[in-house]
Design an enzyme around this catalytic site. Structure first.
Site, PDB file in Angstrom:
ATOM      1  N   ASP A  80      -3.774   2.240  -5.322  1.00 26.08           N
ATOM      2  CA  ASP A  80      -2.476   2.242  -4.623  1.00 26.08           C
ATOM      3  C   ASP A  80      -2.192   1.002  -3.790  1.00 26.08           C
ATOM      4  O   ASP A  80      -1.235   0.991  -3.034  1.00 26.08           O
ATOM      5  CB  ASP A  80      -2.344   3.507  -3.762  1.00 26.08           C
ATOM      6  CG  ASP A  80      -2.908   3.342  -2.365  1.00 26.08           C
ATOM      7  OD1 ASP A  80      -3.948   2.677  -2.214  1.00 26.08           O
ATOM      8  OD2 ASP A  80      -2.293   3.871  -1.423  1.00 26.08           O
ATOM      9  N   GLU A  81      -2.987  -0.054  -3.937  1.00 28.72           N
ATOM     10  CA  GLU A  81      -2.697  -1.237  -3.126  1.00 28.72           C
ATOM     11  C   GLU A  81      -3.063  -2.526  -3.839  1.00 28.72           C
ATOM     12  O   GLU A  81      -3.944  -2.543  -4.687  1.00 28.72           O
ATOM     13  CB  GLU A  81      -3.423  -1.171  -1.774  1.00 28.72           C
ATOM     14  CG  GLU A  81      -4.905  -1.114  -1.916  1.00 28.72           C
ATOM     15  CD  GLU A  81      -5.631  -1.037  -0.579  1.00 28.72           C
ATOM     16  OE1 GLU A  81      -5.336  -1.844   0.311  1.00 28.72           O
ATOM     17  OE2 GLU A  81      -6.518  -0.180  -0.468  1.00 28.72           O
ATOM     18  N   ASP A  83       0.856  -1.187   0.000  1.00 28.88           N
ATOM     19  CA  ASP A  83       0.000   0.000   0.000  1.00 28.88           C
ATOM     20  C   ASP A  83       0.893   1.238   0.000  1.00 28.88           C
ATOM     21  O   ASP A  83       1.786   1.364   0.829  1.00 28.88           O
ATOM     22  CB  ASP A  83      -0.883  -0.042   1.250  1.00 28.88           C
ATOM     23  CG  ASP A  83      -1.930   1.044   1.239  1.00 28.88           C
ATOM     24  OD1 ASP A  83      -3.113   0.719   1.423  1.00 28.88           O
ATOM     25  OD2 ASP A  83      -1.582   2.223   1.075  1.00 28.88           O
TER      26      ASP A  83
END
Ligand code: TTP
Ligand code: MG
Length: 355
Positions: free
Chosen positions: A104-105, A9
């Site tokens: 983003d993860e 993340d």
């Protein structure tokens, strides 16, 4: 076989990108989000701004009260999406089994990379280093034997953390964890938990599966398992698909252009829906039809850009139909396929669209 799952993340994703691209924002409280004081919402805040209590999903007005001297900027989704693409490519260079959760993860199954000489932690550190070299951005990772524990781990030492949860420390970590931090426990459940005097993992652990099911329905079982470190290690990975197609066989042979094109339009929409679910775009459109004599005729065409809407697909299909269909031959089947598929983006952004 015990699996090794990494959850990665990015740290303060949007804010970190803005600080990367605008050196004057570095080291300052930065708030990315809707700037309207009446209805703006914070997308994220830099760690400097978080010290003032500013966080994601907070009304911009509240953020202004907490942090009047912060820098407030609007999001640049195009930039975030292209960074996302870069990091997803790095993930895919380590493992084919990657499950993106948002821009983003992602989860990665890296079991195959781990050996006596190479720990899962060193793989995670390599990935984080690659991300930094490519994007100049920092991330945090969590490593464990299932998904939800990996996710908990990645949040434990943010920013720039690399945290392992294994059988030896899992109960210690879970028992100390505030109940609101358990994945799947939202604000409402958290309140209910507290009314039942469940404040942390240790309290949750005391509850039987039966009692939890009585209070929380089906989710009771999942909570019972989560208190014990039990969870899935299966990643949902997009199957490699080469094409998406839909076709219809008519009740009787038909030669009515208007009716056939209406059908083709409906099929184009269905293809689009199916591509939408997997966030694909494609570059080749094929129209197929079967004539009375059971012969199959196809015609295909490369598109100028990757396409995915029903309208775009039908635009090509419409032209192809007129090329392949001979006016005097009735048909019994028509189909449309989009191929040369590629990932469009990793998640749609609709929940943030209101910014
Ligand atoms: P997160 O990973 O939840 O947050 P973050 O990366 O900003 O910070 P952290 O270091 O704690 O991971 O979300 C990723 C991005 O998604 C975030 O930068 C902005 C966006 N986002 C929103 O727009 N609205 C939201 O409510 C949340 C939670 C995130
Ligand atoms: Mg993040």
């Amino acid at each position: 076989m015990e699996r090794r799952i990494i959850h990665i993340d990015m740290d303060a994703f949007y804010a970190q990108i803005e600080q990367r691209d605008h050196p004057e924002y570095r080291g300052r409280p930065l708030i990315v989000g809707g700037r309207s004081l009446s209805r703006g919402v914070v997308a994220t805040a830099s760690y400097e701004a978080r010290k003032f209590g500013v966080h994601s999903a907070m009304p911009t007005r509240t953020a202004h009260k907490l942090c009047p001297d912060g820098i407030y900027v609007r999001p640049r989704f195009d930039v975030y999406k292209s960074v996302s693409k870069e990091i997803m490519e790095i993930f895919l260079s380590y493992s084919e089994v990657v499950e993106p959760l948002s821009l983003d993860e992602a989860y990665l199954d890296i079991t195959h990379l781990v050996s006596r000489e190479r720990t899962a932690k060193s793989v995670a550190l390599n990935i984080q280093r690659d991300i930094f070299e490519k994007t100049r951005l920092t991330s945090s990772s969590g490593i464990s034997y299932n998904k939800y524990l990996a996710k908990i781990a990645s949040g434990m030492n943010k920013p720039k953390g690399t945290t392992v949860i294994h059988y030896d420390n899992v109960m210690e970590v879970l028992k100390a964890m505030p109940i609101g931090k358990f994945p799947g426990v939202g604000a409402v459940t958290e309140e209910k938990m507290k009314s039942l005097k469940i404040y942390d993992g240790a309290d949750l652990y005391e509850w039987s599966e039966l009692d939890l099911t009585r209070e929380f329905g089906k989710r009771g079982t999942s909570l019972y398992k989560k208190a014990r470190g039990i969870g899935t290690n299966e990643l949902s990975v997009d199957r490699v698909r080469k094409s998406v197609g839909k076709e219809t066989t008519f009740d009787h042979d038909i030669n009515d252009d208007e009716y056939i094109l209406k059908t083709l339009e409906g099929l184009s929409d269905k293809v689009s829906e199916s591509m939408e679910r997997r966030q694909f775009a494609g570059r080749v459109v094929t129209v197929k039809l079967k004539t009375q004599d059971f012969k199959t005729h196809t015609k295909q065409m490369m598109t100028t850009n990757p396409i995915f809407t029903g309208e775009e697909i039908f635009h090509y299909a419409y032209n192809l139909y007129h090329e392949v269909k001979s006016p005097e031959a009735p048909i019994r089947l028509i189909g449309v396929t989009v191929s040369h598929l590629e990932e469009r983006s990793y998640r749609n952004l609709t929940i943030y669209d209101f910014l």
